[in-house]
Design an enzyme around this catalytic site. Structure first.
Site, short mmCIF file in Angstrom:
data_model
loop_
_atom_site.label_atom_id
_atom_site.label_comp_id
_atom_site.label_asym_id
_atom_site.label_seq_id
_atom_site.Cartn_x
_atom_site.Cartn_y
_atom_site.Cartn_z
N ASP A 77 0.89 -1.30 -0.07
CA ASP A 77 0.04 0.14 0.02
C ASP A 77 0.74 1.22 0.04
O ASP A 77 2.11 1.11 0.20
CB ASP A 77 -1.02 0.08 1.09
CG ASP A 77 -0.28 0.08 2.54
OD1 ASP A 77 0.75 -0.62 2.79
OD2 ASP A 77 -0.77 0.79 3.20
N GLU A 142 0.10 -0.82 5.91
CA GLU A 142 1.04 -0.44 6.73
C GLU A 142 0.73 1.21 7.07
O GLU A 142 0.98 1.72 8.12
CB GLU A 142 2.47 -0.63 6.17
CG GLU A 142 3.48 -0.33 7.05
CD GLU A 142 4.03 1.02 6.95
OE1 GLU A 142 4.90 1.31 7.73
OE2 GLU A 142 3.73 1.95 6.21
N1 BES Z 1 8.54 3.42 5.38
C1 BES Z 1 7.97 4.10 6.40
C2 BES Z 1 8.73 4.14 7.86
C3 BES Z 1 9.90 4.75 7.82
C4 BES Z 1 10.49 5.73 6.97
C5 BES Z 1 10.85 4.13 8.81
C6 BES Z 1 11.62 6.30 7.02
C7 BES Z 1 11.79 4.94 8.77
C8 BES Z 1 12.51 6.00 7.99
C9 BES Z 1 6.55 3.48 6.48
O1 BES Z 1 5.86 3.26 5.42
C10 BES Z 1 5.85 4.57 6.93
O2 BES Z 1 5.59 5.50 6.52
N2 BES Z 1 5.14 4.40 8.27
C11 BES Z 1 3.99 5.35 8.72
C12 BES Z 1 3.54 4.50 9.72
C13 BES Z 1 2.25 5.13 10.38
C14 BES Z 1 1.19 5.58 9.23
C15 BES Z 1 1.51 4.27 11.27
C16 BES Z 1 4.85 6.61 9.51
O3 BES Z 1 5.96 6.57 10.07
O4 BES Z 1 4.23 7.53 9.35
ZN ZN Z 2 5.28 5.11 4.53
#
Ligand code: BES
Ligand code: ZN
Length: 443
Positions: A77, A142
């Site tokens: 997603d 996610e």
């Molecule tokens: N890939 C990211 C998380 C991430 C980005 C970790 C950069 C470390 C460095 C992931 O897809 C993401 O965006 N997660 C969301 C989770 C939330 C919506 C619960 C986030 O971190 O905002």
């Molecule tokens: Zn993300």
């Protein structure tokens, strides 16, 4: 003509699998169907599992007695592409500009996920098998906090039993520098709605005698921080674990990141919690952010109105050992204490995810570091990240295993933003990394 691997990535990128937006449900479903079919084609027996939300894919090679079992996680997603007008290329039509692929999801997470899938494909084609028992676990929620995945893990605990989890969904400190992420921040979200008059009011006729919900939301927002950026919710910092000495030393070696952050963000100046370096502020300190605020007239020119309601959406980034539910309870209590006059306040609690921290010098951590070294040359950078992957701590809690975070994104890949992109070189390095990683983990 692109390589077959790049063609596959482009096919996956064309599905507008925006998990938060129900008008994209069919696209999200189509992405899952295509990915499962792709896994089947390369010899990984894939099954699509329905959930109350978007489906989960599990795919396995033939598991043999006496081999390590590795679970590879990723998400198909993506975040919404809005605002469309800021994109220089169509958001869901992958386009090569220079040495990068431009598309929503190019870096987060389709490019990184497909690098692994293509690495598996290559090993399976060339060697007939993988060096480990592999489980692919790919989800479609996610970006909305993985609401259905923890119950799914609990229900499929036996099928998902493994020795370690590997994920490429984080960043690299710079191009060509292998990067091992041993910590992530957690997250807790909520929304406040201030309701005032039963209808929008003429601000001249009634203004002065009733509360303005937009003003009251602004009052509430202003209670979250002091002037220096410290969060004012009582108890917010109580459980925060301090940085270990080795981390402070190791992060110092990354140099002065402040100027790079200024440049990449385009902010006029840096502003963060006093007493901490810029890296500590992003990786090891918790924050309170307003992700959205609204109410009243948003159109051109002016309109003399008192809006009947206004809202703000908050997220709190958390670090070990903060507990998301405790933080939300503290925030809710804080908002009630500061309840402004003349409005009814509703607090809606949202999704949460735990922070994560592992020992990068554990045997699997060292194996991951060796794989990064073989792929990129030179010792990998050891970092934490400020972003969240909500399911990672659940892998520890439910399956009892650590997660190796081997990011492939660069700081300027613009995840979640317009013009998201992924270097072709990182996609190719990711395939190689997948092969080295499985070999190292098999040892
Ligand atoms: N890939 C990211 C998380 C991430 C980005 C970790 C950069 C470390 C460095 C992931 O897809 C993401 O965006 N997660 C969301 C989770 C939330 C919506 C619960 C986030 O971190 O905002
Ligand atoms: Zn993300």
């Amino acid at each position: 003509m692109h390589s077959p691997e790049l063609n596959d990535l482009f096919t996956l990128l064309r599905f507008a699998s925006v998990s938060t937006d129900s008008k994209h449900n069919a696209d999200t479903r189509a992405a899952a169907d295509w990915l499962a079919a792709k896994l089947n084609r390369i010899g990984m027996a894939a099954v699509i599992h329905e959930t109350p939300g978007h489906p989960v894919i599990i795919a396995k090679n033939k598991h043999l007695e006496g081999r390590r079992t590795v679970l590879l996680y990723g998400h198909y997603d993506v975040q919404p592409a809005e605002p469309y007008t800021e994109w220089r290329t169509p958001p869901f039509e992958p386009t090569i500009v220079g040495d990068r692929i431009m598309c929503r999801g190019a870096t987060d997470n389709k490019g990184q996920l497909m690098a692994h899938v293509c690495g598996l494909e290559k090993t399976l084609r060339e060697e007939g098998d993988l060096p480990v028992n592999l489980i692919c676990l790919f989800e479609g929620e996610e970006e909305i906090g993985s609401p259905n995945l923890k119950p799914f893990l609990e229900a499929h605990r036996d099928e998902l039993k493994c020795d370690v989890v590997a994920i490429s969904d984080t960043g690299m400190v710079a191009a060509g520098v292998g990067t091992f992420t041993y910590g992530l921040r957690g997250i807790a979200c909520c929304e406040v709605i201030a309701r005032g008059p039963s209808i929008d009011l003429h601000s001249g006729i009634w203004g002065g005698a009733v509360a303005n919900p937009a003003t009251m939301i602004a009052r509430l927002v202003s209670t979250l921080h002091d002037a220096e950026g410290k969060v004012q919710v009582p108890g917010f910092y109580d459980a925060v674990r301090l940085l270990a000495d080795w981390e402070r030393d190791s992060w110092k070696k990354l140099g002065d990141t402040a100027s790079e952050t200024l440049e990449l963000t385009g902010s006029p100046e840096l502003f963060g919690e006093a007493g901490y370096t810029e890296l500590e502020q992003r990786w090891a300190r918790p924050t309170a952010e307003v992700n959205g605020i609204g109410g009243g007239y948003q159109g051109e020119g002016s309109k003399t109105v008192i809006p009947r309601e206004a809202f703000a959406k908050f997220s709190f980034r958390l670090v070990p050992d903060q507990q998301p539910d405790e933080i939300l309870a503290a925030v809710e209590a804080h908002l009630k204490v500061h309840q402004p006059p003349g409005i009814r306040l509703e607090v809606k609690l949202g999704h949460t995810g735990f922070p994560y921290l592992m020992d990068p010098f554990s045997p699997f951590g060292l194996a991951a570091q060796r794989a990064l070294e073989t792929t990129f040359g030179g010792k990998p950078a050891l970092i934490r990240e400020g972003g969240s992957i909500p399911i990672v701590q659940a892998f520890k809690d439910v399956l009892g295993v650590d997660t190796l975070l081997l990011g492939l994104a660069l700081p300027d890949c613009q995840a979640h933003a317009p013009n998201e992109n992924f270097p072709i070189a990182n996609f190719e390095a990711g395939m190689v990394l997948n092969q080295h990683l499985l070999r190292e983990l098999a040892k």
